[in-house]
Design a protein around this motif. Structure first.
Motif, PDB file in Angstrom:
ATOM      1  N   GLN A  53      36.369  32.432 -68.139  1.00  0.00           N
ATOM      2  CA  GLN A  53      36.201  32.614 -66.611  1.00  0.00           C
ATOM      3  C   GLN A  53      35.341  31.395 -66.044  1.00  0.00           C
ATOM      4  OE1 GLN A  53      33.518  35.622 -65.391  1.00  0.00           O
ATOM      5  NE2 GLN A  53      31.858  35.114 -66.902  1.00  0.00           N
ATOM      6  N   ARG A  68      36.409  34.054 -62.478  1.00  0.00           N
ATOM      7  CA  ARG A  68      36.704  35.375 -62.754  1.00  0.00           C
ATOM      8  C   ARG A  68      38.121  35.543 -63.305  1.00  0.00           C
ATOM      9  NH1 ARG A  68      39.975  38.500 -59.619  1.00  0.00           N
ATOM     10  NH2 ARG A  68      40.201  37.929 -57.430  1.00  0.00           N
ATOM     11  N   LEU A  97      38.104  30.242 -59.355  1.00  0.00           N
ATOM     12  CA  LEU A  97      37.525  31.715 -58.907  1.00  0.00           C
ATOM     13  C   LEU A  97      36.319  32.290 -59.678  1.00  0.00           C
ATOM     14  CD1 LEU A  97      40.555  33.101 -57.157  1.00  0.00           C
ATOM     15  CD2 LEU A  97      38.823  31.439 -56.163  1.00  0.00           C
ATOM     16  N   GLY A 134      41.694  37.610 -63.566  1.00  0.00           N
ATOM     17  CA  GLY A 134      42.470  38.344 -62.361  1.00  0.00           C
ATOM     18  C   GLY A 134      42.725  39.749 -62.755  1.00  0.00           C
ATOM     19  N   VAL A 163      37.912  28.959 -64.617  1.00  0.00           N
ATOM     20  CA  VAL A 163      38.793  29.526 -63.305  1.00  0.00           C
ATOM     21  C   VAL A 163      38.018  29.034 -62.326  1.00  0.00           C
ATOM     22  CG1 VAL A 163      39.680  31.426 -62.338  1.00  0.00           C
ATOM     23  CG2 VAL A 163      39.481  31.412 -64.722  1.00  0.00           C
ATOM     24  N   SER A 175      34.623  35.264 -55.030  1.00  0.00           N
ATOM     25  CA  SER A 175      35.827  35.667 -55.194  1.00  0.00           C
ATOM     26  C   SER A 175      35.931  37.193 -55.420  1.00  0.00           C
ATOM     27  CB  SER A 175      36.869  35.002 -56.215  1.00  0.00           C
ATOM     28  OG  SER A 175      38.222  35.650 -56.091  1.00  0.00           O
ATOM     29  N   GLY A 205      44.149  32.075 -60.093  1.00  0.00           N
ATOM     30  CA  GLY A 205      42.980  31.495 -59.770  1.00  0.00           C
ATOM     31  C   GLY A 205      42.749  29.915 -59.783  1.00  0.00           C
TER      32      GLY A 205
END
Length: 291
Positions: free
Chosen positions: A216, A223, A221, A225, A219, A271, A254
């Motif tokens: 994560q 996190r 964002l 998906g 990424v 996000s 992301g």
């Protein structure tokens, strides 16, 4: 438990849509969403018990029970028989979600020929067979939409080179089929999920879990998906709203492939995941990552 789709509830009324790998994960989630939108879903997978469980869930939610079809998509004869069974109702196949797939973690030097061929047949050959058979048996005459599921294989896929090669092949197949089958009124697109908190993660050895937990941070964002986020992309590409979209790939990742080592993205929690499925897979070791 009803599916909280953002699409209108009658978006697929009267349409028959095939979902391979429909017994778990993204396929299960997508089957629920399509059923909630009025589609007649045909679940395809190797495990009859899993298909039966998903069919019961969909029926319990008050939607039209899907048909179940045990099939190894790597077997040409089984694929032809399965498509014939689906068409036995007399209704054409209007959509295909080529979701079935799988791989294992290994460096290229350690992948045997059998291992390589198993992954390529599952992620490339099987998808081709399903698409070709649905086209020949129904879509060539009636039109339709196909969505092929890929993966985040952009730039490279270390540790899963067999899958990366197969997914890259499926992308080119998507682009080629979009041209060859356009005159039949068939659109062909792809969705490439990135790191998704899906049931598929539980199939990897426990030793891989610390690696998944760290991902994560890579990424943008910050996190993982959700299955719902992938399903929404699939459903959009199947829908009439995507009538002028064909031969393309929609990434649901992301922005991972766009990240650069020379640009630091601060840790954040800005996000917010989109979850429309109350029964979405819960991955215990990713709980802190997927919030």
């Amino acid at each position: 438990m009803t599916y909280k789709s953002i699409f209108r509830s009658d978006a697929f009324v009267g349409q028959r849509i095939v979902v391979t790998g429909g017994g778990s994960g993204i396929g299960r989630c997508t089957a629920h969403e399509l059923s909630s939108l009025g589609a007649f879903v045909a679940l395809v997978g190797r495990n009859e018990e899993k298909l039966q469980a998903v069919a019961k869930e969909i029926s319990a939610a008050g939607y039209t029970p899907p048909t179940r079809h045990a099939c190894d998509i790597r077997d040409e004869k089984q694929v032809a028989s399965t498509v014939a069974d689906i068409l036995a109702s007399g209704q054409p196949i209007t959509g295909l979600v080529n979701n079935a797939g799988g791989q294992f973690i290994a460096p290229l030097r350690d992948i045997s020929l059998n291992g390589w061929e198993a992954v390529v047949r599952t992620n490339l050959t099987g998808g081709f067979l399903m698409a070709r058979e649905c086209y020949r048996a129904s879509m060539e005459a009636h039109g339709g939409a196909i969505v092929n599921i890929l993966a985040d294989m952009w730039h490279s896929m270390p540790g899963m080179g067999h899958s990366g090669a197969a997914r890259a092949g499926m992308l080119n197949f998507t682009q080629t089929a979009a041209i060859e089958w356009a005159s039949s009124g068939v659109r062909v697109n792809a969705v490439a999920p990135g790191w998704i908190a899906s049931a598929g993660l539980t199939k990897y050895p426990e030793t891989a879990r610390p690696m998944f937990q760290r991902l994560q941070q890579h990424v943008p964002l910050k996190r993982f998906g959700t299955e719902s986020e992938v399903s929404a992309a699939i459903v959009f590409l199947l829908s009439e709203a995507a009538a002028f979209i064909s031969g393309t790939c929609l990434r649901v990742d992301g922005a991972v492939p766009n990240a650069r080592p020379d640009w630091d993205i601060p840790d954040h929690r800005r996000s917010k995941p989109y979850r429309a499925f109350d029964l979405e897979s819960e991955i215990d070791f990713l709980d802190s990552c997927a919030r």
